[in-house]
Motif scaffolding. Structure first.
Motif: not given
Length: 200
Positions: A29-54
C-alpha cells in the motif's frame, strides 16, 4: 411471541481476513506522506476552527473538557514538544466534547476512578487515535512512534477497568468511532474536503 418457542441468536456468516503482505504479487500500500511540524501547525488551526465548542489555549499544564460550560482548555501549543503532540492532546479533549447532548451525547458524569469515568477516558483516547489517523498523522498507529507509545501507556493506565469489565473495550471503541465521525465531519465541512487519512 409464543413462550414455548425458544429463539437462539446465530451468526449470519463469518469471513477470514488476511494481510495483503501474506500474498505473492500484491503491491504494498502507498505510504501516506507525513506532515512536517509547520504543516501540522496549520492543521491544528483548522481543527480548532472546526471545533463544535470553544477551544482556549490557557496558561497551565492541564488539558480538559468542561461539560458544564461546554469549553475545552489546553495548555499553549508552545508548551508541547511538537504541534503533533499538541494536536493529539486536543483531539482527546474534542473526543470528550462529543459527549455533549448537542453532539453525539454520552453520560459525562462519572467520578474519577469509577467505571463510567474509565469508559469515557477510553472513548476519548480511542477517538484521539482514530481522529489523528483520519487527519493523516500516520505515526499515531505506527508501533515505533512516540505518539503510539503514549496512547498505549494511557490505555494501560485504565487496565483495572478492563480487568473488571472486558467488554468495556469494545463499547468504548464503538463510541469512539461515533465521536471520531463527529469530529472529522465538522473538520471536513470546515475545510471543504475529505480528511487526508480517510479512505472508504
Amino acid at each position: 411471541d409464543d413462550p414455548s418457542v425458544r429463539h437462539i441468536p446465530r451468526c449470519v456468516g463469518y469471513w477470514s481476513v488476511f494481510n495483503a503482505s501474506e500474498f505473492d504479487g500484491v503491491p504494498p500500500l502507498p505510504k501516506l506522506a507525513r506532515n512536517n511540524d509547520t504543516e501540522i501547525g496549520s492543521l491544528v488551526d483548522e481543527v480548532i476552527s472546526s471545533s463544535r465548542c470553544p477551544v482556549r489555549e490557557a496558561a497551565g499544564n492541564i488539558a480538559c473538557y468542561y461539560p458544564s460550560t461546554d469549553v475545552i482548555d489546553v495548555p499553549p501549543r508552545d508548551s508541547f514538544n511538537s504541534n503533533g503532540a499538541f494536536l493529539v492532546t486536543l483531539l482527546h479533549e474534542m473526543g470528550h466534547s462529543t459527549g455533549h447532548p448537542d453532539a453525539v451525547g454520552r453520560p459525562l458524569s462519572g467520578k474519577f476512578g469509577s467505571q463510567e469515568y474509565a469508559y469515557e477516558e477510553l472513548v476519548a483516547e480511542f477517538s484521539s487515535m482514530f481522529s489523528a489517523s483520519d487527519l493523516g498523522l500516520s505515526g499515531d498507529l505506527d508501533p515505533d512512534s512516540k505518539h503510539y507509545e503514549q496512547h498505549v501507556a494511557y490505555l494501560q493506565s485504565w487496565r483495572q477497568a478492563l480487568n473488571d469489565d472486558p467488554g468495556i473495550l469494545f463499547r468504548a471503541s464503538s463510541a469512539a468511532e461515533k465521536a471520531t465521525d463527529s469530529v472529522i465531519a465538522r473538520y471536513e465541512e470546515h475545510v471543504g474536503h475529505e480528511a487526508p487519512g480517510r479512505h472508504f
